[in-house]
Enzyme design. Structure first.
Site, PDB file in Angstrom:
ATOM      1  N   CYS A 169     -20.734   6.261  10.067  1.00  0.00           N
ATOM      2  CA  CYS A 169     -19.689   7.273   9.868  1.00  0.00           C
ATOM      3  C   CYS A 169     -20.051   8.582  10.564  1.00  0.00           C
ATOM      4  O   CYS A 169     -21.066   9.206  10.232  1.00  0.00           O
ATOM      5  CB  CYS A 169     -19.471   7.520   8.378  1.00  0.00           C
ATOM      6  SG  CYS A 169     -18.178   8.761   8.053  1.00  0.00           S
ATOM      7  N   CYS A 182     -13.220  12.061   5.977  1.00  0.00           N
ATOM      8  CA  CYS A 182     -12.960  10.800   6.672  1.00  0.00           C
ATOM      9  C   CYS A 182     -12.061  11.019   7.890  1.00  0.00           C
ATOM     10  O   CYS A 182     -11.013  11.674   7.796  1.00  0.00           O
ATOM     11  CB  CYS A 182     -12.316   9.811   5.702  1.00  0.00           C
ATOM     12  SG  CYS A 182     -11.840   8.246   6.444  1.00  0.00           S
ATOM     13  N   ASP A 194       0.761  -1.265   0.000  1.00  0.00           N
ATOM     14  CA  ASP A 194       0.000   0.000   0.000  1.00  0.00           C
ATOM     15  C   ASP A 194       0.788   1.311   0.000  1.00  0.00           C
ATOM     16  O   ASP A 194       0.208   2.387   0.124  1.00  0.00           O
ATOM     17  CB  ASP A 194      -1.056   0.010   1.108  1.00  0.00           C
ATOM     18  CG  ASP A 194      -0.642   0.594   2.447  1.00  0.00           C
ATOM     19  OD1 ASP A 194       0.478   1.087   2.591  1.00  0.00           O
ATOM     20  OD2 ASP A 194      -1.469   0.568   3.363  1.00  0.00           O
ATOM     21  N   CYS A 201     -23.396  -6.553  -0.174  1.00  0.00           N
ATOM     22  CA  CYS A 201     -23.944  -5.962   1.044  1.00  0.00           C
ATOM     23  C   CYS A 201     -25.466  -5.903   1.039  1.00  0.00           C
ATOM     24  O   CYS A 201     -26.060  -5.572   2.079  1.00  0.00           O
ATOM     25  CB  CYS A 201     -23.381  -4.554   1.215  1.00  0.00           C
ATOM     26  SG  CYS A 201     -21.576  -4.515   1.300  1.00  0.00           S
ATOM     27  N   CYS A 223     -19.941  -3.549  10.377  1.00  0.00           N
ATOM     28  CA  CYS A 223     -20.326  -4.512   9.348  1.00  0.00           C
ATOM     29  C   CYS A 223     -20.741  -5.858   9.951  1.00  0.00           C
ATOM     30  O   CYS A 223     -19.989  -6.458  10.726  1.00  0.00           O
ATOM     31  CB  CYS A 223     -19.169  -4.720   8.379  1.00  0.00           C
ATOM     32  SG  CYS A 223     -19.532  -5.909   7.061  1.00  0.00           S
ATOM     33  N   CYS A 234     -22.446   0.537   7.629  1.00  0.00           N
ATOM     34  CA  CYS A 234     -21.149   1.213   7.596  1.00  0.00           C
ATOM     35  C   CYS A 234     -21.316   2.697   7.291  1.00  0.00           C
ATOM     36  O   CYS A 234     -20.641   3.552   7.886  1.00  0.00           O
ATOM     37  CB  CYS A 234     -20.219   0.555   6.581  1.00  0.00           C
ATOM     38  SG  CYS A 234     -20.828   0.556   4.876  1.00  0.00           S
TER      39      CYS A 234
END
Length: 380
Positions: free
Chosen positions: A206, A222, A142, A196, A256, A202
């Protein structure tokens, strides 16, 4: 030496041996993808960048051509071996949400730096591959322009949920991803099935409404971006929503329902939480000097953001705590050398004791030489 001219049975045996070696090195999931990114994913990424949702992460745009096509990054790549490493937590990350005196650190950062652990395992597997087959390889975790999530889906590791992260049937939301690019032309897995459905837990979870649409994250909103990647003074509109998050956020992941299939008992030992990071006291963190910070987080990914950004985050959590006892740690930070620390110390003071804030504002504001920090002394 294995070559692709071998029989189908020997090719399958080789693949099984490769997968077995991956599991022996601590990986939890294994799959193979073609070295390509779908047209729909390319279009989605370009739109995301055009809308500016990457915020200050300019590297996302700078090497766009490498993200859009693995062969632009390495022309010789033919297959991508995608691997996942389980870091499922034993405790619900949401449990500390109402513990105001505690700073919440994302699950992935409570143990050792995953970059080091995964890259070491990837290199071991890559060396095994080179020894067994006539090929070249490159490994990525990453920090390179690699579309890990898209490739993980193509390799059958899981599907991308409405929060954009990969969801596994076996490990829920808790998988670190790593990739090995290879010149071998390997038979790919089928893309993962699943989805989903009508669930949107989810997105609802947030705190900053960072999901403008399904599968898309506006990084500028975020909490993980704001507390880790963002280098400036946290915008006023997000400070309350940060709550006691001081590094990253697990709210969307932890909400989740697929996590019920996760296997905390088989998570990699390197990611087991350090006791001092599982539920750290804000009063202890706020006193960290730079040398203390570096020592305390020596083997943690948190070290990469530096002491100033970390204390900035802790001050927001302190302000949100409404615990006046934290004034003892907050007050000295009003004179910190770092502007982002002074700014958030002022904000924390205003939340904890408005009378002291008003008394100090009259003399402190004119003495402040940073305009953005000076504005914090203005009562809003």
């Amino acid at each position: 030496m294995f070559t692709m001219s071998n029989t189908s049975s020997s090719i399958e045996d080789f693949r099984l041996s490769l997968e077995k070696e991956a599991y022996a090195l601590g990986f939890s999931t294994f799959g193979i993808s073609r070295a390509e990114i779908s047209a729909s994913t390319q279009k989605r990424l370009c739109r995301w960048l055009e809308e500016g949702m990457h915020g200050d992460m300019l590297w996302m745009r700078d090497r766009l051509e490498h993200r859009l096509d693995p062969q632009n990054l390495w022309p010789d790549v033919r297959s991508v071996i995608m691997l996942g490493m389980n870091y499922a937590p034993t405790k619900n990350p949401l449990a500390l949400a109402d513990d105001a005196g505690i700073g919440r650190i994302s699950v992935y950062a409570q143990g050792r730096d995953y970059h080091d652990t995964i890259k070491k395992a990837l290199k071991h597997l890559a060396r095994w591959l080179v020894q067994k087959a006539d090929c070249n390889v490159k490994v990525f975790v990453d920090t390179a322009p690699v579309m890990e999530k898209s490739l993980a889906v193509s390799a059958g590791l899981g599907w991308q949920g409405k929060h954009s992260n990969v969801i596994s049937r076996q490990y829920g939301n808790w998988l670190f991803l790593g990739a090995i690019y290879t010149t071998l032309d390997l038979e790919p897995n089928r893309p993962a099935k699943g989805g989903c459905g009508s669930c949107s837990r989810c997105q609802i979870a947030c705190p900053t409404n960072a999901f403008p649409r399904e599968g898309v994250v506006d990084a500028r909103r975020c909490i993980s971006y704001l507390t880790i990647e963002y280098k400036g003074i946290i915008p006023q509109e997000f400070r309350r929503a940060l709550g006691n998050h001081i590094y990253g956020c697990d709210d969307c992941l932890a909400s989740c329902p697929w996590n019920k299939f996760a296997h905390p008992e088989t998570s990699h030992p390197a990611f087991w939480p350090r006791a001092e990071l599982a539920a750290p006291e804000l009063r202890d963190l706020l006193t960290l000097k730079d040398s203390d910070f570096r020592q305390f987080f020596s083997a943690s990914p948190i070290k990469r953001i530096g002491r100033d950004r970390f204390i900035r985050n802790c001050l927001i959590a302190a302000g949100n705590s409404r615990q006046s006892s934290l004034l003892k740690q907050v007050m000295p930070l009003l004179e910190d050398p770092a502007a982002i620390v002074r700014a958030m110390a002022i904000w924390a003071l205003r939340q904890l004791d408005i009378q002291i804030f008003r008394a100090l504002a009259k003399t402190a504001a004119p003495q402040e030489n940073d305009v953005t920090v000076q504005r914090e002394w203005q009562e809003v």
